[in-house]
Design an enzyme around this catalytic site. Structure first.
Site, PDB file in Angstrom:
ATOM      1  N   ASP A  86      10.354 -11.022   5.458  1.00  0.00           N
ATOM      2  CA  ASP A  86       9.070 -10.462   5.030  1.00  0.00           C
ATOM      3  C   ASP A  86       7.906 -11.126   5.766  1.00  0.00           C
ATOM      4  O   ASP A  86       6.837 -10.546   5.884  1.00  0.00           O
ATOM      5  CB  ASP A  86       8.866 -10.631   3.520  1.00  0.00           C
ATOM      6  CG  ASP A  86       9.720  -9.638   2.723  1.00  0.00           C
ATOM      7  OD1 ASP A  86      10.170  -8.642   3.318  1.00  0.00           O
ATOM      8  OD2 ASP A  86       9.918  -9.868   1.518  1.00  0.00           O
ATOM      9  N   GLY A 140       0.836  -1.190   0.000  1.00  0.00           N
ATOM     10  CA  GLY A 140       0.000   0.000   0.000  1.00  0.00           C
ATOM     11  C   GLY A 140       0.874   1.245   0.000  1.00  0.00           C
ATOM     12  O   GLY A 140       0.686   2.162  -0.787  1.00  0.00           O
ATOM     13  N   GLY A 141       1.831   1.231   0.910  1.00  0.00           N
ATOM     14  CA  GLY A 141       2.727   2.371   1.007  1.00  0.00           C
ATOM     15  C   GLY A 141       4.055   1.931   1.574  1.00  0.00           C
ATOM     16  O   GLY A 141       4.154   0.867   2.193  1.00  0.00           O
ATOM     17  N   HIS A 150       5.638   7.063  10.190  1.00  0.00           N
ATOM     18  CA  HIS A 150       6.930   6.359  10.221  1.00  0.00           C
ATOM     19  C   HIS A 150       8.116   7.330  10.268  1.00  0.00           C
ATOM     20  O   HIS A 150       9.225   6.921  10.605  1.00  0.00           O
ATOM     21  CB  HIS A 150       7.082   5.477   8.988  1.00  0.00           C
ATOM     22  CG  HIS A 150       6.483   4.109   9.107  1.00  0.00           C
ATOM     23  ND1 HIS A 150       6.799   3.239  10.132  1.00  0.00           N
ATOM     24  CD2 HIS A 150       5.625   3.426   8.289  1.00  0.00           C
ATOM     25  CE1 HIS A 150       6.143   2.084   9.948  1.00  0.00           C
ATOM     26  NE2 HIS A 150       5.414   2.173   8.841  1.00  0.00           N
ATOM     27  N   GLU A 163       7.434   3.828   3.588  1.00  0.00           N
ATOM     28  CA  GLU A 163       7.843   5.084   4.238  1.00  0.00           C
ATOM     29  C   GLU A 163       9.248   5.522   3.854  1.00  0.00           C
ATOM     30  O   GLU A 163      10.058   5.869   4.719  1.00  0.00           O
ATOM     31  CB  GLU A 163       7.728   4.892   5.756  1.00  0.00           C
ATOM     32  CG  GLU A 163       8.701   3.857   6.384  1.00  0.00           C
ATOM     33  CD  GLU A 163       8.179   2.429   6.414  1.00  0.00           C
ATOM     34  OE1 GLU A 163       7.350   2.070   5.561  1.00  0.00           O
ATOM     35  OE2 GLU A 163       8.625   1.663   7.295  1.00  0.00           O
ATOM     36  N   GLU A 205       5.814  -0.919  13.042  1.00  0.00           N
ATOM     37  CA  GLU A 205       4.453  -0.937  12.490  1.00  0.00           C
ATOM     38  C   GLU A 205       3.372  -0.724  13.547  1.00  0.00           C
ATOM     39  O   GLU A 205       2.345  -0.101  13.265  1.00  0.00           O
ATOM     40  CB  GLU A 205       4.218  -2.234  11.707  1.00  0.00           C
ATOM     41  CG  GLU A 205       5.184  -2.420  10.518  1.00  0.00           C
ATOM     42  CD  GLU A 205       5.142  -1.279   9.501  1.00  0.00           C
ATOM     43  OE1 GLU A 205       4.157  -0.507   9.514  1.00  0.00           O
ATOM     44  OE2 GLU A 205       6.091  -1.150   8.712  1.00  0.00           O
ATOM     45  N   HIS A 264      -0.229   7.019   7.918  1.00  0.00           N
ATOM     46  CA  HIS A 264       0.607   5.906   8.370  1.00  0.00           C
ATOM     47  C   HIS A 264       2.060   6.096   7.928  1.00  0.00           C
ATOM     48  O   HIS A 264       2.981   6.057   8.751  1.00  0.00           O
ATOM     49  CB  HIS A 264       0.039   4.591   7.816  1.00  0.00           C
ATOM     50  CG  HIS A 264       0.835   3.383   8.194  1.00  0.00           C
ATOM     51  ND1 HIS A 264       0.486   2.548   9.228  1.00  0.00           N
ATOM     52  CD2 HIS A 264       1.972   2.871   7.674  1.00  0.00           C
ATOM     53  CE1 HIS A 264       1.377   1.572   9.327  1.00  0.00           C
ATOM     54  NE2 HIS A 264       2.293   1.749   8.388  1.00  0.00           N
ATOM     55  N   GLU A 265       2.258   6.318   6.641  1.00  0.00           N
ATOM     56  CA  GLU A 265       3.641   6.423   6.144  1.00  0.00           C
ATOM     57  C   GLU A 265       4.335   7.658   6.727  1.00  0.00           C
ATOM     58  O   GLU A 265       5.517   7.615   7.050  1.00  0.00           O
ATOM     59  CB  GLU A 265       3.671   6.437   4.614  1.00  0.00           C
ATOM     60  CG  GLU A 265       2.973   5.251   3.933  1.00  0.00           C
ATOM     61  CD  GLU A 265       3.332   3.881   4.486  1.00  0.00           C
ATOM     62  OE1 GLU A 265       4.413   3.720   5.086  1.00  0.00           O
ATOM     63  OE2 GLU A 265       2.502   2.954   4.343  1.00  0.00           O
ATOM     64  N   TYR A 280       1.146  -4.998  13.447  1.00  0.00           N
ATOM     65  CA  TYR A 280       0.387  -3.755  13.235  1.00  0.00           C
ATOM     66  C   TYR A 280      -0.696  -3.572  14.289  1.00  0.00           C
ATOM     67  O   TYR A 280      -0.789  -2.540  14.936  1.00  0.00           O
ATOM     68  CB  TYR A 280      -0.321  -3.783  11.869  1.00  0.00           C
ATOM     69  CG  TYR A 280       0.588  -3.589  10.688  1.00  0.00           C
ATOM     70  CD1 TYR A 280       1.319  -4.653  10.185  1.00  0.00           C
ATOM     71  CD2 TYR A 280       0.708  -2.362  10.063  1.00  0.00           C
ATOM     72  CE1 TYR A 280       2.152  -4.494   9.089  1.00  0.00           C
ATOM     73  CE2 TYR A 280       1.539  -2.195   8.960  1.00  0.00           C
ATOM     74  CZ  TYR A 280       2.253  -3.257   8.483  1.00  0.00           C
ATOM     75  OH  TYR A 280       3.074  -3.096   7.406  1.00  0.00           O
TER      76      TYR A 280
HETATM   77  N1  BES Z   1       6.683  -0.413   6.011  1.00  0.00           N
HETATM   78  C1  BES Z   1       5.413  -0.899   5.592  1.00  0.00           C
HETATM   79  C2  BES Z   1       5.473  -1.785   4.382  1.00  0.00           C
HETATM   80  C3  BES Z   1       6.334  -3.012   4.533  1.00  0.00           C
HETATM   81  C4  BES Z   1       6.498  -3.617   5.759  1.00  0.00           C
HETATM   82  C5  BES Z   1       6.957  -3.542   3.446  1.00  0.00           C
HETATM   83  C6  BES Z   1       7.325  -4.736   5.872  1.00  0.00           C
HETATM   84  C7  BES Z   1       7.753  -4.656   3.553  1.00  0.00           C
HETATM   85  C8  BES Z   1       7.934  -5.267   4.767  1.00  0.00           C
HETATM   86  C9  BES Z   1       4.445   0.242   5.330  1.00  0.00           C
HETATM   87  O1  BES Z   1       4.599   1.309   6.211  1.00  0.00           O
HETATM   88  C10 BES Z   1       3.058  -0.265   5.560  1.00  0.00           C
HETATM   89  O2  BES Z   1       2.765  -0.642   6.651  1.00  0.00           O
HETATM   90  N2  BES Z   1       2.236  -0.273   4.520  1.00  0.00           N
HETATM   91  C11 BES Z   1       0.870  -0.695   4.609  1.00  0.00           C
HETATM   92  C12 BES Z   1       0.018   0.543   4.683  1.00  0.00           C
HETATM   93  C13 BES Z   1      -1.168   0.481   5.564  1.00  0.00           C
HETATM   94  C14 BES Z   1      -0.947  -0.130   6.902  1.00  0.00           C
HETATM   95  C15 BES Z   1      -1.793   1.854   5.701  1.00  0.00           C
HETATM   96  C16 BES Z   1       0.544  -1.503   3.372  1.00  0.00           C
HETATM   97  O3  BES Z   1       1.390  -1.570   2.479  1.00  0.00           O
HETATM   98  O4  BES Z   1      -0.542  -2.046   3.281  1.00  0.00           O
HETATM   99 ZN    ZN Z   2       4.023   0.768   8.118  1.00  0.00          ZN
END
Ligand code: BES
Ligand code: ZN
Length: 623
Positions: free
Chosen positions: A384, A279-280, A310, A282, A329, A306-307, A392
């Site tokens: 991962d 989704g995003g 971070h 940071e 997270e 959210h981002e 979260y």
């Molecule tokens: N840092 C994460 C994405 C991530 C975490 C990528 C671990 C690879 C390994 C990012 O901040 C995140 O949490 N993205 C979420 C957004 C949502 C919680 C608003 C996502 O991608 O869904």
């Molecule tokens: Zn995150």
């Protein structure tokens, strides 16, 4: 937050952080630490490779050390040289081990004379796990090719040879060349007025971990959304993106009001093609975001909250190992909720919180006990896969529990002091707890016992007294869903005209796992869910329609899953399909066509899921 100058900070390394063993990296930071990286790279679209030179400045810690060990994955190393204090250069012996799944290839460089720096000439592979190369046809505007990175968790090593552990921080600079007409953006301050001359320079003056290295290159236009923010996107997407993200400056100011200054200078957003697997992300100064949040009504912009959050929890105070990822997270999801509440109100924030709580309650019981812990015991999983709803949503639930027990005023002050204390450092769960105890738990006695804190962090499941917020609107939806399923309320009487995105998500989330086909057909006839432009609603709808046996929904579900590579929105469609033999065959056909447009991580996730579905007996049970 006090934004101390990084020069001073470089010296303030917390010894315990450097010693935290990271099972997902070959680096040996107790012997030598990479303190700065200079990149000089070319973006070669025809070859789908980055190639160039990485110069790593070294801070030798152990006088007896003879090697510099780096993480690499799928890199072609052309040469490695030492650069001594006088700037003289000579070749170094090195050994590149064969690849280990998810770890990559250990690169051991013989450096017994402790050079000031090493210079590595290398090229990436077209199949680098941390990069996606798109042909012009795979972009929105179809004119120029596109490249973007996704380094978290352990994919930076597939495009930069480095000590790929979040415990190790370095400053970096980059000189990047690309074809003219291409704009290059990186996770450092970007100049929105930079000319398209094929040559870009970046300077990240703050020490960051490797997973925050990022690059994107393509047909990118820029539109300012505030004094220190802009959106970057393909020209045809730009106006929609600027409209959706118009509140960015308000979000930054809100976060600053809670926790002190935003330390990074600019905060820009880059909207990627729909194949972006998350989704995003940071990335410092330049959040990378999925276009699936551009739904026109700002209902999914807490992704930006959210981002942005971070920038404090994660980018300033960083989890030292992937096992501690809840520090990134969980704390961020809590801060996200605070920003959302301040800007969009309690109703919006509570609904988002409740969606997460209900989902966590459903999945946590299906996880092995160790995976239910915020800070699990060491386990052999891909970095991962350390990421789950537990990090979260149990993490943020723990933070909300602390907030409720200690009160907003004192908890806010505590959290700001935590960011100040650990800012620019990488810490373990245990370091966080060692700060929490004297500065919150013991400082305000009688509010929360230490064993209650430990139950949250080290216990399985969710503590029985975890606070659940009230939402009269969600309660009404629960009642309507119940009546609709019982057949006492017709689909067109659901009165859903005013439901926002989260209310639709909630309605759909709590349908039975295999709803009755006739009910689902009636729902679709009344509310036209098939073909919805909102992918959060679409993912949930197709999941249930497929489970109900509604083959009429398959083509639209396939279109959704083909267009969108964001794993969270695409995997559920495939997962729903593979449950029947006919559906599995269809899923394989859809995947065969969609695969070329997917990111390497999305491909891996779908293939892993297919393999598990083919041979369920061999599943390990680890999520
Ligand atoms: N840092 C994460 C994405 C991530 C975490 C990528 C671990 C690879 C390994 C990012 O901040 C995140 O949490 N993205 C979420 C957004 C949502 C919680 C608003 C996502 O991608 O869904
Ligand atoms: Zn995150």
């Amino acid at each position: 937050m006090r934004c101390l100058p990084s020069l001073v900070l470089g010296a303030l390394v917390l010894p315990a952080a450097a010693q935290a063993a990271d099972p997902h990296s070959y680096a040996e930071p107790q012997k030598v630490v990479v303190s700065h990286i200079d990149l000089d790279i070319h973006v070669d679209f025809p070859e789908q490779r980055l190639h160039g030179i990485a110069t790593l400045t070294l801070d030798w810690k152990d006088p007896a050390a003879t090697q510099l060990v780096l993480d690499t994955e799928n890199l072609a190393i052309a040469s490695i040289e030492a650069v001594d204090a006088q700037g003289r250069v000579h070749a170094l012996d090195h050994a590149l081990a064969s690849a280990v799944p998810t770890m990559g290839s250990k690169l051991a460089i013989e450096a017994p004379r402790h050079p000031r720096a090493v210079r590595i000439a290398y090229a990436t592979s077209p199949t680098a796990s941390g990069l996606q190369w798109l042909d012009p046809a795979q972009t929105a505007d179809k004119k120029l090719p596109f490249l973007f990175s996704q380094s978290e968790s352990t994919h930076a090593r597939s495009w930069v040879p480095c000590q790929d552990s979040p415990a190790i921080r370095f400053t970096w600079r980059a000189h990047v060349t690309a074809p003219k007409a291409i704009r290059v953006a990186m996770s450092a301050p970007n100049d929105p007025a930079h000319p398209l001359n094929g040559s870009f320079d970046f300077d990240q003056t703050h020490p960051v971990p490797s997973y925050l290295l990022a690059i994107a290159a393509g047909d990118l236009a820029v539109k300012e959304t505030g004094p220190r923010s802009a959106v970057y996107a393909e020209p045809s997407v730009l106006a929609r993106a600027a409209h959706e993200f118009a509140d960015t400056e308000k979000m930054i100011a809100t976060a600053e009001g809670l926790y002190g200054s935003y330390c990074w200078g600019r905060y820009d957003l880059l909207v990627l093609p729909p194949s972006f697997p998350y989704g995003g992300m940071e990335n410092p100064n330049m959040t990378f975001a999925t276009p699936t949040v551009l739904v026109g009504d700002k209902s999914l912009v807490s992704l930006v909250a959210h981002e942005l959050a971070h920038s404090w929890s994660g980018n300033l105070v960083t989890a030292a190992t992937w096992r501690d990822i809840w520090l990134n997270e969980g704390v961020t999801t809590y801060v996200q909720g605070r920003i959302t509440e301040a800007l969009y109100g309690q109703r919006q924030a509570t609904e988002e919180t409740l969606l997460a709580i209900r989902k966590l309650q459903k999945v946590i019981a299906t996880l092995p006990e160790n995976a239910q812990r915020l800070a699990p015991e060491p386990r052999a999983v891909d970095a991962d896969d350390e990421l789950s709803d537990v990090a979260y949503d149990k993490g943020s639930w723990f933070m909300r529990t602390l907030e409720q027990k200690f009160g907003r005023k004192d908890f806010d002050a505590y959290l700001e002091s935590y960011f100040n204390h650990f800012g620019w450092h990488s810490i373990t769960t245990e370091q966080m707890l060692a700060y929490l105890r004297p500065n919150l738990i013991d400082r305000y006695p009688g509010k929360m016992r230490w064993d209650e804190v430990e139950a949250w962090v080290y216990g399985a499941g969710i503590p029985g007294d975890a606070p659940i917020p009230d939402s009269p609107r969600f309660d009404a939806i629960d009642r309507k869903r119940g009546e609709f399923l019982a057949g006492t309320l017709a689909a067109d009487r659901l009165d859903a005209k005013d439901w926002n995105t989260q209310e639709w998500m909630y309605f759909l989330d709590r349908l039975p796992d295999t709803p009755a086909l006739a009910r689902m057909q009636a729902l679709d006839a009344a509310w036209h869910l098939t073909g919805t432009p909102n992918a959060e609603i679409g993912m949930r709808w197709y999941d249930h329609a497929i489970a109900a046996g509604d083959a009429a929904a398959w083509p639209a579900a396939a279109e959704h899953a083909t267009r969108i590579g964001r794993m969270y929105l695409t995997l559920p469609i495939y997962k729903a399909l593979v449950k029947t033999p006919k559906g599995f065959a269809y899923a394989e056909a859809v995947y065969a066509k969609a695969k070329a447009g997917y990111h390497p991580l999305t491909r891996m996730a779908i293939e892993k899921m297919f393999a598990k579905a083919r041979a369920p007996a061999h599943g390990t049970g680890e999520a």
